[in-house]
Design a protein around this motif. Structure first.
Motif, PDB file in Angstrom:
ATOM      1  N   LEU A 231       0.846  -1.180   0.000  1.00  0.00           N
ATOM      2  CA  LEU A 231       0.000   0.000   0.000  1.00  0.00           C
ATOM      3  C   LEU A 231       0.887   1.238   0.000  1.00  0.00           C
ATOM      4  O   LEU A 231       1.737   1.409   0.873  1.00  0.00           O
ATOM      5  N   LEU A 232       0.690   2.091  -0.993  1.00  0.00           N
ATOM      6  CA  LEU A 232       1.415   3.367  -1.077  1.00  0.00           C
ATOM      7  C   LEU A 232       0.420   4.476  -0.790  1.00  0.00           C
ATOM      8  O   LEU A 232      -0.729   4.437  -1.283  1.00  0.00           O
ATOM      9  N   TYR A 233       0.789   5.429  -0.006  1.00  0.00           N
ATOM     10  CA  TYR A 233      -0.143   6.516   0.345  1.00  0.00           C
ATOM     11  C   TYR A 233       0.610   7.846   0.343  1.00  0.00           C
ATOM     12  O   TYR A 233       1.809   7.931   0.578  1.00  0.00           O
ATOM     13  N   THR A 234      -0.139   8.889   0.025  1.00  0.00           N
ATOM     14  CA  THR A 234       0.408  10.255   0.102  1.00  0.00           C
ATOM     15  C   THR A 234      -0.733  11.202   0.416  1.00  0.00           C
ATOM     16  O   THR A 234      -1.895  10.918   0.146  1.00  0.00           O
ATOM     17  N   GLY A 235      -0.376  12.307   0.968  1.00  0.00           N
ATOM     18  CA  GLY A 235      -1.343  13.309   1.421  1.00  0.00           C
ATOM     19  C   GLY A 235      -0.669  14.094   2.528  1.00  0.00           C
ATOM     20  O   GLY A 235       0.450  14.599   2.333  1.00  0.00           O
TER      21      GLY A 235
ATOM     22  N   TYR B 218      -4.332   9.852  -0.497  1.00  0.00           N
ATOM     23  CA  TYR B 218      -4.451   9.105  -1.756  1.00  0.00           C
ATOM     24  C   TYR B 218      -3.692   7.793  -1.592  1.00  0.00           C
ATOM     25  O   TYR B 218      -2.541   7.781  -1.144  1.00  0.00           O
ATOM     26  N   LEU B 219      -4.383   6.687  -1.949  1.00  0.00           N
ATOM     27  CA  LEU B 219      -3.795   5.375  -1.728  1.00  0.00           C
ATOM     28  C   LEU B 219      -3.690   4.601  -3.051  1.00  0.00           C
ATOM     29  O   LEU B 219      -4.568   4.696  -3.917  1.00  0.00           O
ATOM     30  N   LEU B 220      -2.618   3.835  -3.154  1.00  0.00           N
ATOM     31  CA  LEU B 220      -2.408   2.951  -4.299  1.00  0.00           C
ATOM     32  C   LEU B 220      -2.087   1.573  -3.755  1.00  0.00           C
ATOM     33  O   LEU B 220      -1.106   1.387  -3.033  1.00  0.00           O
ATOM     34  N   GLN B 221      -2.970   0.581  -4.087  1.00  0.00           N
ATOM     35  CA  GLN B 221      -2.760  -0.783  -3.639  1.00  0.00           C
ATOM     36  C   GLN B 221      -2.188  -1.596  -4.792  1.00  0.00           C
ATOM     37  O   GLN B 221      -2.751  -1.632  -5.892  1.00  0.00           O
ATOM     38  N   LYS B 222      -1.050  -2.256  -4.534  1.00  0.00           N
ATOM     39  CA  LYS B 222      -0.353  -3.022  -5.562  1.00  0.00           C
ATOM     40  C   LYS B 222      -0.160  -4.438  -5.071  1.00  0.00           C
ATOM     41  O   LYS B 222       0.170  -4.673  -3.905  1.00  0.00           O
ATOM     42  N   SER B 223      -0.353  -5.393  -5.966  1.00  0.00           N
ATOM     43  CA  SER B 223      -0.157  -6.801  -5.630  1.00  0.00           C
ATOM     44  C   SER B 223       1.202  -7.272  -6.122  1.00  0.00           C
ATOM     45  O   SER B 223       1.731  -6.748  -7.109  1.00  0.00           O
ATOM     46  N   THR B 224       1.731  -8.279  -5.437  1.00  0.00           N
ATOM     47  CA  THR B 224       2.985  -8.871  -5.907  1.00  0.00           C
ATOM     48  C   THR B 224       2.747  -9.739  -7.130  1.00  0.00           C
ATOM     49  O   THR B 224       3.692 -10.133  -7.808  1.00  0.00           O
ATOM     50  N   ASN B 225       1.499 -10.052  -7.415  1.00  0.00           N
ATOM     51  CA  ASN B 225       1.135 -10.805  -8.600  1.00  0.00           C
ATOM     52  C   ASN B 225       1.045  -9.833  -9.776  1.00  0.00           C
ATOM     53  O   ASN B 225       0.199  -8.937  -9.791  1.00  0.00           O
ATOM     54  N   THR B 226       1.920 -10.020 -10.747  1.00  0.00           N
ATOM     55  CA  THR B 226       1.987  -9.058 -11.856  1.00  0.00           C
ATOM     56  C   THR B 226       0.750  -9.094 -12.742  1.00  0.00           C
ATOM     57  O   THR B 226       0.546  -8.192 -13.554  1.00  0.00           O
TER      58      THR B 226
END
Length: 488
Positions: free
Chosen positions: A398-402, A450-458
């Motif tokens: 999970l990447l977040y900024t704000g 603001y959140l960005l959810q990324k999976s290890t599954n490409t």
């Protein structure tokens, strides 16, 4: 005796006084043939064989005249002594002719040498219109003609004109320097310095030997410093190194380091301007040039090493500033790449931590442009508590900024599945009380995050969203995967 002497004049006058017309005419013919051969006078003069033959004929005429004069009285004058005196006087004719011919031959010799000089002058003048690389062979060939005049005809009028010709030649070849065209003056001046080894001896050149030194040093300095920072032009280092090698203790070599320092200061000024990326490119090129400089003079070498450290520091600062500029300009992909490169290149830079924050924010902004309106800071923690549960078979980042920027990593849920629909996921995700869902908790300051959810599954696409989080509140979020698009 009078007849013999008169015949030595070559005019057969002795035979005339004896009334021997056939030998007299023969003498006239021989002398006429000699004049045809001898005139006009040439530098080489008469062939030796002709001179010897003519002399032998004169001696023969004199002997015959003397013999015949013993048996036959003169037609005129009546007295022998008078005839003898006349004969002595008339000997001035051949002697004068010999002197005249010698002078004519000398003049022909001088004119021949002057023609050689003129031919060399003409060829050199024609070559002056060509580039130095094309003109150099012509110069060397015809300057060798000057040297030949000096070496083998040093007392000639042509040889005495050579010093002035050389002085004019040096002035003409160095014209680009006098016109301030320093870069184009370098090769001609180098050629002039090489002449003692190629065409004209140093002793004959005299003061001209050192004539090109100061102009060449100045041209190398001016051309080299002008190219500093110019897209990494290698001519800058080449010319300045040439200067410091050829004239290490010259005043021009002493100006190199101050000029380099001034170029760094000027280029560094653009790092805080409106286009830090261009300024960084320029100062990076400048750094490449400066790193290639070297000097055998200790003070100059020390100064240049110090300048290398300065420009490297400016490049480091510029690399970061350029990455920030890309982010603020909306080039989020470029900003991410630039920030990641900065972090890997300068792991000990004080801006490393903030650069990592910018990289995170840039990744989110590539999915949600509104996230790019946030300027990342080093702020962490806050009154908002958030817990993320992972209901997916793959690990989640999970990447977040704000108000704060960062990343959270959550392990995969080994017993979880991929949901077949959004409705199924919304009803059941993270709802099995018997499952110990992997989770991660963190705190934030209140505000829009603001959140960005990324999976290890490409094969799983990223998911972005934003929320307004209130102070003192506690939030729980659930991450899941669903078919058919594999949206996270």
């Amino acid at each position: 005796m009078a007849v013999a002497l008169l015949n030595l004049t070559g005019l057969g006058l002795g035979f005339v006084l004896l009334r021997r017309w056939i030998p007299a005419v023969a003498c006239w013919l021989v002398t006429g043939i000699l004049l045809v051969i001898a005139l006009p006078a040439t530098p080489d003069g008469l062939p030796v064989g002709v001179t010897v033959l003519y002399t032998a004929l004169l001696v023969l005429a004199a002997v015959l005249g003397a013999v015949w004069g013993l048996r036959r009285p003169l037609m005129w004058p009546p007295r022998g002594p008078v005839a003898f005196g006349l004969a002595v006087v008339l000997l001035v004719v051949p002697l004068g002719a010999a002197v005249f011919y010698s002078n004519a031959r000398e003049e022909a010799y001088q004119q021949m040498l002057l023609k050689r000089l003129t031919a060399a002058d003409t060829a050199i003048t024609a070559a002056e219109a060509e580039p130095i690389a094309t003109a150099e062979p012509e110069y060397v060939t015809n300057l060798a003609a000057y040297q030949d005049l000096l070496d083998h005809h040093g007392t000639s009028r042509a040889a005495k004109l050579v010093p002035q010709r050389l002085k004019v030649f040096y002035q003409v070849v160095s014209t680009p320097y006098t016109q301030g065209d320093y870069c184009n003056a370098i090769e001609p001046l180098k050629f002039l310095r090489s002449l003692p080894a190629k065409a004209i001896s140093a002793s004959d050149l005299g003061p001209l030997v050192s004539f090109p030194d100061d102009p060449l040093a100045t041209s190398l300095f001016q051309c080299g410093t002008h190219a500093l920072g110019s897209n990494g032009d290698p001519a800058a280092a080449q010319n300045l190194n040439d200067l410091m090698t050829t004239f290490p203790n010259s005043a021009q070599a002493g100006k190199v380091e101050p000029a380099v320092a001034a170029a760094i200061t000027s280029a560094a000024g653009g790092l805080t301007g409106s286009d830090p990326c261009t300024a960084t490119t320029q100062i990076t090129s400048l750094g490449t040039q400066i790193s290639a400089l070297s000097s055998s003079v200790t003070a100059i070498s020390y100064g240049l090493k110090k300048d290398v450290g300065t420009v490297n520091s400016d490049v480091e600062a510029g690399t970061y500033g350029c990455a920030v500029s890309k982010y603020k300009g909306g080039d989020f992909a470029g900003a991410q790449t630039a920030m990641d490169t900065f972090v890997s290149t300068y792991p000990n830079d004080p801006n490393k931590a903030l650069a990592q924050k910018y990289s995170i924010a840039a990744q989110i902004a590539q999915q949600d442009a509104d996230a790019g309106k946030v300027t990342p800071t080093l702020t962490s923690g806050g009154s908002v508590s958030i817990t993320i549960f992972n209901d997916s078979p793959d690990a989640v980042q999970l990447l977040y900024t704000g108000p704060a920027t960062g990343t959270i990593n959550i392990a995969a849920c080994s017993s979880c599945k991929v949901y077949n629909s959004t409705e199924d996921a919304q009803q059941n995700a993270c709802g099995d009380s018997g499952t110990d869902y992997p989770k991660a908790s963190f705190t934030l300051p209140p505000g829009t995050t603001y959140l960005l959810q990324k999976s290890t599954n490409t094969n799983v696409t990223d998911y972005t969203h934003s929320d307004q989080y209130d102070a003192g509140s506690v939030y729980q979020l659930c991450a899941y995967e669903k078919n058919p698009l594999g949206g996270l």
